[in-house]
Structures are given as C-alpha cells and as structure tokens.
Design a protein around this motif. Sequence first.
Motif, PDB file in Angstrom:
ATOM      1  N   TRP A 159       0.804  -1.225   0.000  1.00 26.42           N
ATOM      2  CA  TRP A 159       0.000   0.000   0.000  1.00 26.42           C
ATOM      3  C   TRP A 159       0.836   1.274   0.000  1.00 26.42           C
ATOM      4  O   TRP A 159       0.288   2.364  -0.198  1.00 26.42           O
TER       5      TRP A 159
ATOM      6  N   ASN B 201      -1.986  -9.426  -9.650  1.00 28.03           N
ATOM      7  CA  ASN B 201      -1.820 -10.448  -8.637  1.00 28.03           C
ATOM      8  C   ASN B 201      -2.999 -11.421  -8.617  1.00 28.03           C
ATOM      9  O   ASN B 201      -2.819 -12.650  -8.650  1.00 28.03           O
TER      10      ASN B 201
ATOM     11  N   HIS C  44      -4.496 -14.103  -4.780  1.00 27.84           N
ATOM     12  CA  HIS C  44      -3.198 -13.631  -4.298  1.00 27.84           C
ATOM     13  C   HIS C  44      -2.419 -14.691  -3.537  1.00 27.84           C
ATOM     14  O   HIS C  44      -1.191 -14.620  -3.450  1.00 27.84           O
TER      15      HIS C  44
ATOM     16  N   ASN D 147      -2.508  -5.232  -7.581  1.00 26.54           N
ATOM     17  CA  ASN D 147      -3.651  -6.001  -7.092  1.00 26.54           C
ATOM     18  C   ASN D 147      -4.368  -6.707  -8.242  1.00 26.54           C
ATOM     19  O   ASN D 147      -4.731  -7.884  -8.138  1.00 26.54           O
ATOM     20  N   GLU D 148      -4.547  -6.016  -9.345  1.00 28.69           N
ATOM     21  CA  GLU D 148      -5.203  -6.618 -10.509  1.00 28.69           C
ATOM     22  C   GLU D 148      -4.341  -7.706 -11.126  1.00 28.69           C
ATOM     23  O   GLU D 148      -4.835  -8.799 -11.463  1.00 28.69           O
TER      24      GLU D 148
END
Length: 439
Positions: free
Chosen positions: A97, A397, A210, A394-395
């Motif tokens: 993050w 992963n 993930h 995130n996408e």
Amino acid sequence: MRHVLKKGLLSMGAFAFVTAAAFANPYEKFEGTTIVVSWPALSHFKKAEDLVAEFTEETGIEVEIDALQYLKLRDRQLLEMSKNEGEYDVVSWVVMWKGEYVSKGLLTPLSQFYTSGSLVDPNYDLDDIADAYLQNGGVVGGKKGYMPGKSGAMYGVPFGAETSILAYRKDIFEEQGLKVPETYDELRDVMQKLHEAGIPALTSRGKTGHQITAAWLLHLAPLGGKIFDDQWNPVINSPEAVEAAQVLREVAQTGPKGIPTFGFGEAAAAFLQGEAAMHLDTLKIAAMSRDPKLSKIDGKVGYALHPVGSRCGSETGGFAAGIPANAPNKEAAFLFLQYMTSKAGDQRMVELGGDPVRISTLKNNADKFDEYAVVAEQLPCADPDWRPLIPEWNELNIDVLGQALTEVITTDKPIQPIMDAANEKARAIMEREGYYLWQ
C-alpha cells in the motif's frame, strides 16, 4: 476495535531510561497528548500493546489504538487520511500500500523530523534496522518508484516486517537420511524422495488469487525471475518464470492434499499439525511452531536459509508504520514510532513474542531462538523487487497471475502457453495505464 492503553508499571528498561533522562526529558512538552494509532488486529500488534503501555508510562503520551481486521484496514485508513484533518496520528500499512498512500499525498516524509535535535534520539541507529525491511516497507520514490534509489524518500519504519526461510522437520529428515536442501535442485530432489516414501513434502499456499501468486513468487525470486524488466515489459513467461511455475506444480503434486484450497493459514496448519515435512514461507512459522495452541511439532523443527537457484532471493513483506499528512500530533507520533522501533523497543518486542526488525536484536537473541541466526543471514538476500509495489499489482496479482497459476497446479497442461497468455494480459493492463507512453 478501539481502546486506550493506560499507564502501567515501569519495566526495568523503562526505569533505566527515566533515570538516564532525569536531567533532560525530551517527552515533557508532549505529556498529556493523546495520539491515535491505526494498525491491524494481528498477533505481532496485539503483543505490542504491553510496549505501548510502557511508552505511555515513560512519556506521559496517551495512546488510543484502533485495531481493525486486516482486510478492512486499508479502506478505513484511506477514508481517514483523505480528510482535511484526520483522526490518526500513526498508521501501519502492508508494504503493497505504500506507493498508493504516497502518490495520493497521504503520508508525511519522515526526513523533516530528523532535522530536529529535540526529537531524534542520537542512539536510535537507523542503520541497524534491516535494510531490506526499511526499503521495502518505508521508502518510496526510488528505482521503479518503490525500490532503493537516490530519488527515494523515507515515509515509514518497519514494524511487523518479514522475509522467508525454510522450516523442516528434523526428525523426519533424520529418519529418512535426508540433507537439508541448500539449492533448488536439492529441494526438488528432497520433495520427490519424501513423496516416494509416502510423506507429504512441502506445504504451500495454493488458493486461487493472491495466495497462489505469493507461493509462486517465493520460487520466482531465487530462480532469477522478475515480473517486469526495467522498461515495464512483463516477463512472467520467461524461462525463469516458467520454471518457478513448474516447481509450484511439483510442490502441489508431492505436498499435502488440499494445496489448491490453502491460504497461508491452511498451509501453515498442515506443517504445524504434522501433515508436511517442510514449510517455505514467512519466518512467522517459527513463533507459530512454538505455540502449543497451534502446533504439535514444537521441538522438532529446524530452520535453514531459503534455497538458492541462480541467485539467492527471499521474500520481502509484512508491515511498516508512518505518519499521515493530516495527523494532528505529528511530533508525538514520531516519538512513538522511534520508541517502538528503538533498540530497547525491538528487544522488548522479542520478549513479548513479536518479530524484531533490527540486525543487532536478531544476533543478540540467536541463542534463545533457533531461527534468529538464520533470519539475520537471510536478510541480505531479501529481494526488494520481490513483487512490484505499484497500484496495478492487485489486478495483476489476483486477476492475471492468480488465475493462470491455478491452471498450472490443477491441470497437466503445458505451462509455457499458460504463462504466455498471462503475460499478454499483464501487458494490456500496463498499456492501459500508460506505462509505455515514454517508449
């Protein structure tokens, strides 16, 4: 869950500090201040509460803790830090993050506090903090935006950070006459021999998303692979990446049943309950193996370096902590961060059952905990580019790698075409986000 930690009894360390500081108290001007800390409701942070109470006793600074379930933490922090004036003075983040928080202007650079002689403890010794932890969790703006580099700036300090090591059953290895693997060739050979002996070899995460990506990354780094080259071209179909996927397939074939459904908790439980001979993941498995509530194998576990392939390369991950840009009590927050991660604070975390972030703490306690010497030796090999700490991760992963790797471990299809297709999807995402405009 929010609660205030009130003043408690002085520890011996606290008494020594107060005695030494009797003639000059750097905390005096902040006595009576209340700071609010946002961090996850996880074991390391729960154990830190005693240290927080000691901080209040020594400094007079009250601490209110807002401990949230990990998956709710980011949304709550983003909401609070986006206000003109926020409620949080300290926030703790997962390393993924940090780039997002800085890009949105939500964190305070810590460099401004290091210009103040009244705030900085001259004995703090920033260089003693494991460099891999500091760079991975706290530095933003260097190479690729998240790695070390001259343009990087420090926004946080590691607290609850981790790398990967190999845990293995000493009794099983002795009974089977096996050598602890130091290389990936040796690891794969040991996995096969254990499998042939009817013993589940290496437990692993394998759940779609993930979790399975994290399992693959553990092998990708030492085998010499990357997610991107230096021009942001995805290389998840490289020979090294395909080999890492092949290793993951072999792990699923020779490990305990259920790997395709395992998250970290299930994978660790398989090892802790005696259902696997090895665990290759975060160092947190060591403390878990000593916990009678979790483990049936206390006293039977050995620890070794993460095996090497073409290079050494262990995980970088976990948590760091810093100060929001809209924090109402920034100087008191800095004193809190400094206290919690000082040499005395780090040693106290060991005594409380938490995870240290300093090299000196690891070395000074190596005779008490079997894994500490291994971790200290492992950290110079921890890879700061273990995963790309970018907003698109995130996408990539979950939606790209998390789907492709499930196909790898649940089918016998050729791996190269699976990774080729994933690479094309990854490139489309990066093109959509403008990464190739300068090319």
